[in-house]
Design a protein around this motif. Structure first.
Motif: not given
Length: 124
Positions: A73, A79-85, A103, A106-107
């Motif tokens: 972050d 929050t983080i993006s789905f890709v980062q997750y 996905d 949602h963030v």
């Protein structure tokens, strides 16, 4: 061939690749001064957990999960993006190569990331 398929089935049955990914990820995350001793201690705790029936020790505590989330972050939005997750779970060795995450648009909050890390760690 047949030998390769047999080897792949063996690794999948015993979840060896998941274990190796997890060991590697925790080693790189914590970077202990004595990596061999660290890995031996993890494997010893795993052996004890299996023998006693006690739950597998959880290697990442709350502060470690928060630190990793904060590294992803970079804008400090919470929050983080789905890709980062997805990449965070991969880095921790908690996401199979062939696993597809949905996905939902949602963030990802810290709570969702922590919950998923905890849930997946318990499976290992």
């Amino acid at each position: 061939g047949s030998r390769e398929l047999e080897a792949r089935n063996y690794l999948e049955k015993h979840r060896i690749m998941e274990l190796l990914n997890y060991l590697t990820s925790t080693l790189l995350f914590f970077r202990p001064e004595k990596p061999r001793e660290y890995l031996i201690s993890i494997l010893e705790r795993l052996r004890i957990a299996k023998v006693t029936g006690v739950a597998f020790p959880f290697f990442m505590d709350h502060s470690n999960i928060v630190s990793m989330f904060e590294m992803m972050d970079t804008s400090h939005k919470g929050t983080i993006s789905f890709v980062q997750y997805r990449e965070g779970l991969k880095t921790l060795g908690l996401l199979d190569e062939d696993e597809v995450l949905q996905d939902d648009g949602h963030v990802i909050t810290l709570e969702k990331f922590r919950s998923e890390v905890n849930k997946r760690t318990e499976k290992i």
